[in-house]
Design a protein around this motif. Sequence first.
Motif, short mmCIF file in Angstrom:
data_model
loop_
_atom_site.label_atom_id
_atom_site.label_comp_id
_atom_site.label_asym_id
_atom_site.label_seq_id
_atom_site.Cartn_x
_atom_site.Cartn_y
_atom_site.Cartn_z
N VAL A 186 1.00 -1.40 0.00
CA VAL A 186 -0.03 0.29 0.12
C VAL A 186 0.57 1.58 0.05
O VAL A 186 0.40 2.22 -0.70
CB VAL A 186 -0.69 0.11 1.81
CG1 VAL A 186 -2.10 1.40 1.37
CG2 VAL A 186 -1.91 -1.45 1.48
N LEU A 187 1.89 1.20 0.72
CA LEU A 187 2.92 1.61 0.82
C LEU A 187 3.72 2.15 -0.82
O LEU A 187 3.70 3.33 -0.94
CB LEU A 187 4.00 2.23 2.03
CG LEU A 187 5.05 3.07 2.09
CD1 LEU A 187 4.26 3.85 2.15
CD2 LEU A 187 5.86 2.75 2.74
N GLN A 188 3.93 1.42 -1.30
CA GLN A 188 4.08 1.63 -2.75
C GLN A 188 3.22 2.00 -3.62
O GLN A 188 3.97 2.82 -4.39
CB GLN A 188 4.44 0.22 -3.39
CG GLN A 188 5.72 -0.30 -2.44
CD GLN A 188 7.19 0.78 -2.58
OE1 GLN A 188 7.81 1.20 -3.42
NE2 GLN A 188 8.03 0.90 -1.47
N TRP A 189 1.96 2.09 -3.37
CA TRP A 189 0.81 2.90 -3.93
C TRP A 189 0.98 3.86 -3.89
O TRP A 189 0.77 4.81 -4.87
CB TRP A 189 -0.25 1.59 -3.77
CG TRP A 189 -1.74 2.15 -4.91
CD1 TRP A 189 -1.43 2.19 -6.42
CD2 TRP A 189 -2.62 3.32 -4.39
NE1 TRP A 189 -2.83 2.20 -7.01
CE2 TRP A 189 -3.08 3.52 -5.50
CE3 TRP A 189 -2.41 4.15 -3.32
CZ2 TRP A 189 -4.41 4.39 -5.83
CZ3 TRP A 189 -3.96 5.24 -2.89
CH2 TRP A 189 -3.98 5.11 -4.29
N TYR A 190 1.33 4.66 -2.64
CA TYR A 190 0.96 5.62 -2.52
C TYR A 190 2.54 6.69 -3.36
O TYR A 190 1.94 7.62 -4.11
CB TYR A 190 1.34 5.95 -0.59
CG TYR A 190 0.08 6.38 -0.09
CD1 TYR A 190 -0.79 7.86 -0.09
CD2 TYR A 190 -0.12 5.18 0.18
CE1 TYR A 190 -2.12 7.49 0.18
CE2 TYR A 190 -1.53 4.79 1.66
CZ TYR A 190 -2.53 6.12 1.12
OH TYR A 190 -3.21 5.96 1.92
N LEU A 191 3.21 5.97 -2.82
CA LEU A 191 4.56 6.14 -3.70
C LEU A 191 4.29 7.07 -4.68
O LEU A 191 4.41 7.34 -5.93
CB LEU A 191 5.73 6.03 -3.14
CG LEU A 191 7.51 6.00 -4.28
CD1 LEU A 191 7.68 7.79 -3.65
CD2 LEU A 191 7.94 5.02 -4.09
N CYS A 192 3.69 5.75 -5.81
CA CYS A 192 3.14 5.68 -7.52
C CYS A 192 2.28 6.53 -7.32
O CYS A 192 2.47 7.44 -8.65
CB CYS A 192 1.91 3.97 -7.55
SG CYS A 192 1.13 3.67 -8.82
N ARG A 193 1.46 6.81 -7.01
CA ARG A 193 0.57 8.05 -6.48
C ARG A 193 1.31 9.27 -6.47
O ARG A 193 0.50 10.25 -7.38
CB ARG A 193 -1.09 7.93 -5.69
CG ARG A 193 -2.24 7.61 -6.35
CD ARG A 193 -2.62 7.25 -7.19
NE ARG A 193 -3.07 8.28 -7.35
CZ ARG A 193 -2.90 9.36 -8.14
NH1 ARG A 193 -2.08 9.55 -9.36
NH2 ARG A 193 -3.89 10.84 -8.11
N MET A 194 2.26 9.67 -6.06
CA MET A 194 2.95 10.89 -6.12
C MET A 194 3.81 10.80 -7.04
O MET A 194 3.99 12.49 -8.04
CB MET A 194 4.36 10.95 -4.83
CG MET A 194 4.73 11.35 -4.68
SD MET A 194 6.08 11.74 -3.04
CE MET A 194 6.32 12.84 -3.55
N GLU A 195 4.26 9.72 -7.84
CA GLU A 195 5.13 9.98 -9.77
C GLU A 195 3.68 10.58 -10.31
O GLU A 195 4.12 11.01 -11.14
CB GLU A 195 5.40 8.33 -10.03
CG GLU A 195 7.03 8.15 -8.24
CD GLU A 195 6.78 6.66 -8.48
OE1 GLU A 195 8.81 6.78 -7.83
OE2 GLU A 195 7.03 5.45 -8.86
N GLY A 196 2.80 9.97 -9.97
CA GLY A 196 1.66 9.53 -11.23
C GLY A 196 1.54 11.83 -11.34
O GLY A 196 1.38 12.52 -11.99
N TRP A 197 1.63 12.39 -10.16
CA TRP A 197 1.41 13.75 -9.79
C TRP A 197 2.24 14.60 -10.27
O TRP A 197 1.96 15.55 -11.39
CB TRP A 197 0.94 14.21 -8.47
CG TRP A 197 1.51 15.71 -7.90
CD1 TRP A 197 2.26 16.71 -7.46
CD2 TRP A 197 0.47 16.10 -8.11
NE1 TRP A 197 1.88 17.79 -7.69
CE2 TRP A 197 0.22 17.76 -7.76
CE3 TRP A 197 -1.02 15.90 -8.41
CZ2 TRP A 197 -0.35 18.73 -7.78
CZ3 TRP A 197 -2.42 16.99 -8.44
CH2 TRP A 197 -1.59 18.43 -7.95
N PHE A 198 3.91 13.41 -10.90
CA PHE A 198 5.00 14.77 -10.97
C PHE A 198 4.91 13.88 -12.79
O PHE A 198 6.14 14.27 -13.37
CB PHE A 198 6.55 14.06 -9.99
CG PHE A 198 6.18 15.24 -8.90
CD1 PHE A 198 6.05 16.34 -8.59
CD2 PHE A 198 5.68 14.78 -7.95
CE1 PHE A 198 5.98 17.69 -7.80
CE2 PHE A 198 5.58 15.44 -6.55
CZ PHE A 198 6.18 16.53 -6.86
N ALA A 199 3.91 13.17 -12.42
CA ALA A 199 4.85 12.27 -13.91
C ALA A 199 6.12 12.03 -14.48
O ALA A 199 7.12 11.81 -15.65
CB ALA A 199 4.75 13.14 -15.52
#
Length: 491
Positions: A186-199
């Motif tokens: 789940v923590l990795q998924w939060y990081l994934c969403r952060m990466e999505g914000w910055f593309a």
Amino acid sequence: MESRCNSNDSLDKASYCSTVERKPTSPPSAIVIGSGFAGLAAAHALQNASFKVVLLESRDRIGGRAYTDYSFGFPVDMGAAWLHGVCEENPLAPLIGRLGLPLYRTSGDNSVLFDHDLESYALFDMDGKQIPQKLVTEVGEVFDNMLKEANKLRQENSEDMSIAKALAMVLERRSDLRQEGLANKVLQWYLCRMEGWFAADADTISLKYWDDEVLLPGGHGLMVRGYRPVINTLAKGLDIRLGHRVTKVVRGKLGVEVSVDNGESFNADAAVITVPLGVLKANSIKFEPKLPQWKEEAIRDIAVGTENKIALHFDKVFWPNVEFLGVVSSSSYSCSYFLNLHKATGHPVLVYMPAGRLAHDIEKMSDEAAANFAFLQLKQILPDASEPINHLVSHWGSDTNSLGSYSYDSVGKPHYLHEWLRIPVDNIFFAGEATCKDYTGTVHGAFNTGLMAAEECRMRVLERHGELDIFNTAMGEEAGFVPVPLLISRM
């Protein structure tokens, strides 16, 4: 190539001819390059200020990285889709309000996920089991604390580092924040969403400047009918030449000459460059004389990320009534998420949104293979998912007209480079989301820089010819952009 004085497509009286003095009675002129939000805003404002304007666009459509596709029979934004900052302070709010366009608010002001709130998600593991909301919330709090600890590292270290490195150092210091098993996924998924914000991937995002962007109040609103109505309104009445890919911009003391790949040339008092940063990085446009070193440094050192969309159209809804479906995994690269357009628009569409390295990897596939890849991700969490009846796939990273989605701050590169990118060079002005220091990567940031470039261009050209008082000075109110309340829903 036709000469300056004989080009049939020059700006008539507005053209600058190297051998003929510009007549004081002729209107001032400008060439705008690129018809995204920055270019349309600049052209619209300059035309309203009595400039003769021509807008050159390399694509066969207007809008740039804001592209609303209607092939499903209804609008789907395959590029920009949100209004970041649903409030009257947003420079686009008056226009959106005046057009009566509805917004669907996907988050409030303080979401750790930036454009969505925690309760709007349904997360699943690879076996299709839904993650308990309590665990999702708890790990969200952990991730928020990790970012706060990373900010402490930023204060302690003069040298920049990546977000990925900072978070790894945080976990070394704070073993209590470490997550194991499902919680770590789940923590990795939060990081994934952060990466999505910055593309972009976390190992390229600057710790020093990752949160320098100014977030307007009001949360984030999805454009229910897409951005196309706004684009059409800004384009109304403009002289727009589609299929005109600019190859060279020559500037002189009294004017500019802009060359296009079909052999045509255009002349004017000034030019406004609003092409995406990725295009400038590729040196697709030659500048004569060369741009100053500080400008070239800004172009080189500001990073461009990629986030794509794979829209899957179904004949029925078979997924939970939430805004986002997420798939957790042991690495952020393997995580994924789907935007549920049915929640906001009523249409049975899920949009898979890969970012960074994953987006580039998927761009190497055919559209059919990319859509199938997205569908297989969905089948992992919803085994009974029906086959999509249609699909759309974006290619912002490889599209020669964009070469990326939007800009961000990479490790070791100063945030002020965005301002360097914006600063004019002689009678050439620059606009676009990458030139916006406060609202980088946003539609309203691009729009605002277009207005700024138009005003700078107007002042510079009219001052040069001693005609500052002859033409309109207002750049916004005359266009009818009066405040109208925004139509906001939240199901």
